[in-house]
Design a protein around this motif. Sequence first.
Motif, PDB file in Angstrom:
ATOM      1  N   CYS A  67      -3.870   0.151  -3.927  1.00  9.66           N
ATOM      2  CA  CYS A  67      -4.809   1.012  -3.195  1.00  9.66           C
ATOM      3  C   CYS A  67      -6.039   0.195  -2.803  1.00  9.66           C
ATOM      4  O   CYS A  67      -6.328  -0.837  -3.410  1.00  9.66           O
ATOM      5  N   SER A  68      -6.748   0.677  -1.801  1.00  6.29           N
ATOM      6  CA  SER A  68      -7.872  -0.137  -1.288  1.00  6.29           C
ATOM      7  C   SER A  68      -9.003  -0.248  -2.316  1.00  6.29           C
ATOM      8  O   SER A  68      -9.703  -1.246  -2.346  1.00  6.29           O
ATOM      9  N   ARG A  69      -9.213   0.767  -3.117  1.00  4.92           N
ATOM     10  CA  ARG A  69     -10.296   0.859  -4.111  1.00  4.92           C
ATOM     11  C   ARG A  69     -11.684   0.904  -3.457  1.00  4.92           C
ATOM     12  O   ARG A  69     -12.697   0.562  -4.062  1.00  4.92           O
ATOM     13  N   LEU A  70     -11.708   1.328  -2.205  1.00  4.66           N
ATOM     14  CA  LEU A  70     -12.992   1.378  -1.489  1.00  4.66           C
ATOM     15  C   LEU A  70     -13.816   2.616  -1.845  1.00  4.66           C
ATOM     16  O   LEU A  70     -14.995   2.705  -1.495  1.00  4.66           O
ATOM     17  N   SER A  71     -13.211   3.586  -2.526  1.00  7.24           N
ATOM     18  CA  SER A  71     -13.844   4.910  -2.638  1.00  7.24           C
ATOM     19  C   SER A  71     -15.280   4.920  -3.179  1.00  7.24           C
ATOM     20  O   SER A  71     -16.134   5.583  -2.583  1.00  7.24           O
ATOM     21  N   ASP A  87     -16.289   7.539  -8.059  1.00  4.48           N
ATOM     22  CA  ASP A  87     -16.399   7.736  -6.610  1.00  4.48           C
ATOM     23  C   ASP A  87     -16.690   9.191  -6.246  1.00  4.48           C
ATOM     24  O   ASP A  87     -16.438   9.594  -5.103  1.00  4.48           O
ATOM     25  N   TYR A  88     -17.227   9.974  -7.173  1.00  2.00           N
ATOM     26  CA  TYR A  88     -17.426  11.411  -6.900  1.00  2.00           C
ATOM     27  C   TYR A  88     -18.105  11.617  -5.542  1.00  2.00           C
ATOM     28  O   TYR A  88     -19.223  11.164  -5.304  1.00  2.00           O
ATOM     29  N   GLU A  89     -17.398  12.306  -4.688  1.00  2.30           N
ATOM     30  CA  GLU A  89     -17.895  12.598  -3.333  1.00  2.30           C
ATOM     31  C   GLU A  89     -17.694  14.099  -3.155  1.00  2.30           C
ATOM     32  O   GLU A  89     -16.569  14.564  -2.924  1.00  2.30           O
ATOM     33  N   ARG A 113      -6.317   7.638   6.010  1.00  2.00           N
ATOM     34  CA  ARG A 113      -7.084   8.118   4.861  1.00  2.00           C
ATOM     35  C   ARG A 113      -8.589   8.074   5.118  1.00  2.00           C
ATOM     36  O   ARG A 113      -9.334   8.934   4.644  1.00  2.00           O
ATOM     37  N   TYR A 127       0.824  -1.221   0.000  1.00  3.06           N
ATOM     38  CA  TYR A 127       0.000   0.000   0.000  1.00  3.06           C
ATOM     39  C   TYR A 127       0.857   1.270   0.000  1.00  3.06           C
ATOM     40  O   TYR A 127       0.784   2.076  -0.919  1.00  3.06           O
ATOM     41  N   TRP A 163     -11.357   5.781 -12.358  1.00  2.00           N
ATOM     42  CA  TRP A 163     -10.571   5.848 -11.119  1.00  2.00           C
ATOM     43  C   TRP A 163      -9.153   6.322 -11.436  1.00  2.00           C
ATOM     44  O   TRP A 163      -8.629   6.045 -12.521  1.00  2.00           O
ATOM     45  N   ARG A 179      -4.416  12.298  -9.254  1.00  2.00           N
ATOM     46  CA  ARG A 179      -5.538  13.252  -9.217  1.00  2.00           C
ATOM     47  C   ARG A 179      -4.997  14.642  -8.874  1.00  2.00           C
ATOM     48  O   ARG A 179      -5.389  15.650  -9.460  1.00  2.00           O
ATOM     49  N   PHE A 198      -4.525   8.882  -5.832  1.00  4.54           N
ATOM     50  CA  PHE A 198      -4.527  10.236  -5.269  1.00  4.54           C
ATOM     51  C   PHE A 198      -3.460  11.136  -5.898  1.00  4.54           C
ATOM     52  O   PHE A 198      -3.747  12.258  -6.317  1.00  4.54           O
ATOM     53  N   HIS A 242     -14.226  16.047  -2.925  1.00  5.81           N
ATOM     54  CA  HIS A 242     -13.787  16.555  -4.223  1.00  5.81           C
ATOM     55  C   HIS A 242     -13.509  18.054  -4.215  1.00  5.81           C
ATOM     56  O   HIS A 242     -12.407  18.486  -4.569  1.00  5.81           O
ATOM     57  N   HIS A 295     -11.070  11.237   4.868  1.00  8.11           N
ATOM     58  CA  HIS A 295     -12.356  11.212   4.157  1.00  8.11           C
ATOM     59  C   HIS A 295     -13.362  12.100   4.909  1.00  8.11           C
ATOM     60  O   HIS A 295     -13.975  12.996   4.338  1.00  8.11           O
ATOM     61  N   GLN A 350     -10.596  19.223  -2.107  1.00  9.61           N
ATOM     62  CA  GLN A 350      -9.335  18.750  -2.698  1.00  9.61           C
ATOM     63  C   GLN A 350      -9.001  19.548  -3.947  1.00  9.61           C
ATOM     64  O   GLN A 350      -7.854  19.931  -4.160  1.00  9.61           O
TER      65      GLN A 350
HETATM   66  C1  LIG Z   1      -8.475  16.698  -7.064  1.00  7.06           C
HETATM   67  C2  LIG Z   1      -8.913  15.513  -6.234  1.00  7.06           C
HETATM   68  C3  LIG Z   1     -10.236  15.115  -6.244  1.00  7.06           C
HETATM   69  C4  LIG Z   1     -10.651  14.015  -5.481  1.00  7.06           C
HETATM   70  N1  LIG Z   1     -11.975  13.653  -5.532  1.00  7.06           N
HETATM   71  C5  LIG Z   1     -12.395  12.595  -4.812  1.00  7.06           C
HETATM   72  C6  LIG Z   1     -13.765  12.181  -4.877  1.00  7.06           C
HETATM   73  O1  LIG Z   1     -14.597  12.772  -5.574  1.00  7.06           O
HETATM   74  N2  LIG Z   1     -14.134  11.084  -4.141  1.00  7.06           N
HETATM   75  C7  LIG Z   1     -13.236  10.409  -3.347  1.00  7.06           C
HETATM   76  O2  LIG Z   1     -13.624   9.421  -2.696  1.00  7.06           O
HETATM   77  N3  LIG Z   1     -11.955  10.807  -3.252  1.00  7.06           N
HETATM   78  C8  LIG Z   1     -11.496  11.863  -3.958  1.00  7.06           C
HETATM   79  N4  LIG Z   1     -10.173  12.240  -3.871  1.00  7.06           N
HETATM   80  C9  LIG Z   1      -9.301  11.618  -2.851  1.00  7.06           C
HETATM   81  C10 LIG Z   1      -8.511  10.367  -3.286  1.00  7.06           C
HETATM   82  O3  LIG Z   1      -7.764  10.623  -4.432  1.00  7.06           O
HETATM   83  C11 LIG Z   1      -9.409   9.153  -3.505  1.00  7.06           C
HETATM   84  O4  LIG Z   1     -10.208   8.945  -2.355  1.00  7.06           O
HETATM   85  C12 LIG Z   1      -8.615   7.867  -3.718  1.00  7.06           C
HETATM   86  O5  LIG Z   1      -7.732   8.025  -4.795  1.00  7.06           O
HETATM   87  C13 LIG Z   1      -9.589   6.718  -3.977  1.00  7.06           C
HETATM   88  O6  LIG Z   1      -8.897   5.502  -4.183  1.00  7.06           O
HETATM   89  P1  LIG Z   1      -8.861   4.392  -3.031  1.00  7.06           P
HETATM   90  O7  LIG Z   1     -10.228   4.118  -2.517  1.00  7.06           O
HETATM   91  O8  LIG Z   1      -8.119   3.215  -3.568  1.00  7.06           O
HETATM   92  O9  LIG Z   1      -8.017   5.155  -1.933  1.00  7.06           O
HETATM   93  P2  LIG Z   1      -7.106   4.676  -0.726  1.00  7.06           P
HETATM   94  O10 LIG Z   1      -5.773   5.322  -0.870  1.00  7.06           O
HETATM   95  O11 LIG Z   1      -7.095   3.218  -0.552  1.00  7.06           O
HETATM   96  O12 LIG Z   1      -7.789   5.375   0.530  1.00  7.06           O
HETATM   97  C14 LIG Z   1      -8.865   4.760   1.239  1.00  7.06           C
HETATM   98  C15 LIG Z   1     -10.008   5.727   1.374  1.00  7.06           C
HETATM   99  O13 LIG Z   1      -9.594   6.876   2.109  1.00  7.06           O
HETATM  100  C16 LIG Z   1     -10.223   8.056   1.582  1.00  7.06           C
HETATM  101  N5  LIG Z   1      -9.185   8.940   1.058  1.00  7.06           N
HETATM  102  C17 LIG Z   1      -8.016   8.573   0.487  1.00  7.06           C
HETATM  103  N6  LIG Z   1      -7.292   9.661   0.170  1.00  7.06           N
HETATM  104  C18 LIG Z   1      -8.022  10.725   0.558  1.00  7.06           C
HETATM  105  C19 LIG Z   1      -7.806  12.123   0.514  1.00  7.06           C
HETATM  106  N7  LIG Z   1      -6.685  12.659   0.020  1.00  7.06           N
HETATM  107  N8  LIG Z   1      -8.762  12.952   0.991  1.00  7.06           N
HETATM  108  C20 LIG Z   1      -9.903  12.447   1.517  1.00  7.06           C
HETATM  109  N9  LIG Z   1     -10.156  11.124   1.584  1.00  7.06           N
HETATM  110  C21 LIG Z   1      -9.237  10.277   1.122  1.00  7.06           C
HETATM  111  C22 LIG Z   1     -11.159   7.577   0.481  1.00  7.06           C
HETATM  112  O14 LIG Z   1     -12.420   7.343   1.046  1.00  7.06           O
HETATM  113  C23 LIG Z   1     -10.527   6.266   0.054  1.00  7.06           C
HETATM  114  O15 LIG Z   1     -11.452   5.383  -0.518  1.00  7.06           O
HETATM  115  C24 LIG Z   1      -9.725  13.324  -4.644  1.00  7.06           C
HETATM  116  C25 LIG Z   1      -8.386  13.734  -4.645  1.00  7.06           C
HETATM  117  C26 LIG Z   1      -7.982  14.814  -5.429  1.00  7.06           C
HETATM  118  C27 LIG Z   1      -6.541  15.224  -5.405  1.00  7.06           C
END
Ligand SMILES: Cc1cc2nc3c(=O)[nH]c(=O)nc-3n(C[C@H](O)[C@H](O)[C@H](O)COP(=O)(O)OP(=O)(O)OC[C@H]3O[C@@H](n4cnc5c(N)ncnc54)[C@H](O)[C@@H]3O)c2cc1C
Length: 496
Positions: free
Chosen positions: A218-222, A360-362, A261, A204, A326, A332, A329, A366, A265, A369
């Motif tokens: 990555c977890s891909r839970l978003s 995963d638009y949140e 993370r 990770y 997807w 993005r 981070f 979003h 969130h 960030q």
């Molecule tokens: C410009 C921009 C826009 C983004 N828009 C979104 C969005 O619309 N929806 C979204 O879920 N995430 C968003 N993110 C945060 C992050 O990039 C994603 O949550 C992450 O890439 C999702 O993949 P994962 O579930 O494998 O993440 P992992 O790295 O496995 O993280 C686990 C969980 O932690 C949370 N998380 C992780 N990184 C962040 C972070 N930096 N800020 C807040 N929460 C976080 C998410 O819920 C994520 O699913 C954004 C980041 C940036 C830079």
Amino acid sequence: MLHIVWFKRDLRVADHAPLAEAAAAGPVLPLYVAEPDYWRLSDASPRQWAFTRGAVQDLAARLAAMGTSLVVRVGDVVEVLEALRQRHGALALHSHEETGNLWTFARDRRVAAWARAHGVAWSEHAQFGVRRRMRDRDHWARFFARRMEAPMIATPARLHGTDEPVGRLPEWAREDGLTSLQPPGRAAALDLLDSFFAGRGADYRRGMSSPISGERACSRLSPHLAMGSLSMREAVQRVAAELARADPVIARGNAQSLLSRLHWHCHFIQKLESEPELERRAAHSAAEAARRSTAPDDPRLLAWAQGRTGLPFLDACMRSLIATGWLNFRMRAMVQAVASYHLALDWQASGTRLARLFIDYEPGIHWPQVQMQSGATGINTPRIYNPIKQGLDQDPDAVFIARWVPEVASLAPPMRHMPWLAGGAVPIVEVAEAARAAKLRISAMRAEPGFQVAARGVFERHGSRARTFGNDHPVETRARAAQKAAKAGRQAVLDL
Ligand SMILES: Cc1cc2nc3c(=O)[nH]c(=O)nc-3n(C[C@H](O)[C@H](O)[C@H](O)COP(=O)(O)OP(=O)(O)OC[C@H]3O[C@@H](n4cnc5c(N)ncnc54)[C@H](O)[C@@H]3O)c2cc1C
């Protein structure tokens, strides 16, 4: 009295307080309303609907197994609720609080007005670790910890429903470039948690920053957290249980990073909950005053959004996002930074394009960030990601570039990062020069009288006070060092 459970972005039966409350009180009508006006918004998209639709179908199957049907309606929520009231008489409404976009905020106010006008009690339960009507951040971390440590809500064994006709979910399918949809539904969410702790998460921390390794590491839970097929508390408690194990399969540091993370969130969503206007207005007044609008058909915006800038790594990230919904981070942050700094596009125009592409638009993550990566908060160190350097760091053999930008795949790997050096087309922007111009803009903004005072106000409202979930990402560590420099009065802008 009939108890309506209004499902929104909480598409599950486990750890669902409104459902448990309704089931204990009387007959239950579980309701999902597909709202055409929402799905027509510029930040909503067919790919988000495809994932949502699958999650709603999964929810319907789970409710059916508990003895009742999910009632689906298409239309305006207030009109749907009023029709149910006229048919069934006295109602109570149960739901989770939603921190959505400005549209859902206004819609919830209309629902509240309707409920008041008809004497319908609407009981709303906190979703995530997000607190309504919070004035400052001083005690937020403790609040989050308390909510996450509380026991999960028991799932009702059986539900007693009504004879309300079930209805059908709309198709609303439209081509939007997606080639594979991440599987929706609770079983898929639990599989991700299982596979993460069974080994996937061993890479990770090391693997999350590259779009190649990040796809698996990555977890891909978003999207599951965004649509609620998994509750945040369930995810946090699962990580905590793994951290407590005597024989963890993946190193504790990786589990700890995931926990950080999950905390972020909620930390981010709290910003939009406290200030919903952040969807449209920059957090810092000087950043708002400095904005220049970008037309939706601006050629540079279109080139960036379609992966046609001529910067191969940036284009590869955008094209992969278009195809999969997807992106990790770091990438993005990079694509947003290039839009705002190098291309000088307005963050709302680029942020809307990204929102549509993310399954995963949140909104609560979003928009804060997007602002943070665009230098609009005034409290975060500006990070000007260099898309060529990021490519060399994260895709050294240019395999990701070759996969998504086939037009440069025949070049030797080093040249794929900069094809113009091999006689190929020049990109739409000269990276070093554009970064210098962006730094000048940032310096001018920060030098304005009153900048620091306004930044202090933003920090009071939104800044993190948490120490327990400390940032552990190398970029964060460097950013903290730069923030210290900034506090000491020195100009700090990170070139990444
Ligand atoms: C410009 C921009 C826009 C983004 N828009 C979104 C969005 O619309 N929806 C979204 O879920 N995430 C968003 N993110 C945060 C992050 O990039 C994603 O949550 C992450 O890439 C999702 O993949 P994962 O579930 O494998 O993440 P992992 O790295 O496995 O993280 C686990 C969980 O932690 C949370 N998380 C992780 N990184 C962040 C972070 N930096 N800020 C807040 N929460 C976080 C998410 O819920 C994520 O699913 C954004 C980041 C940036 C830079």
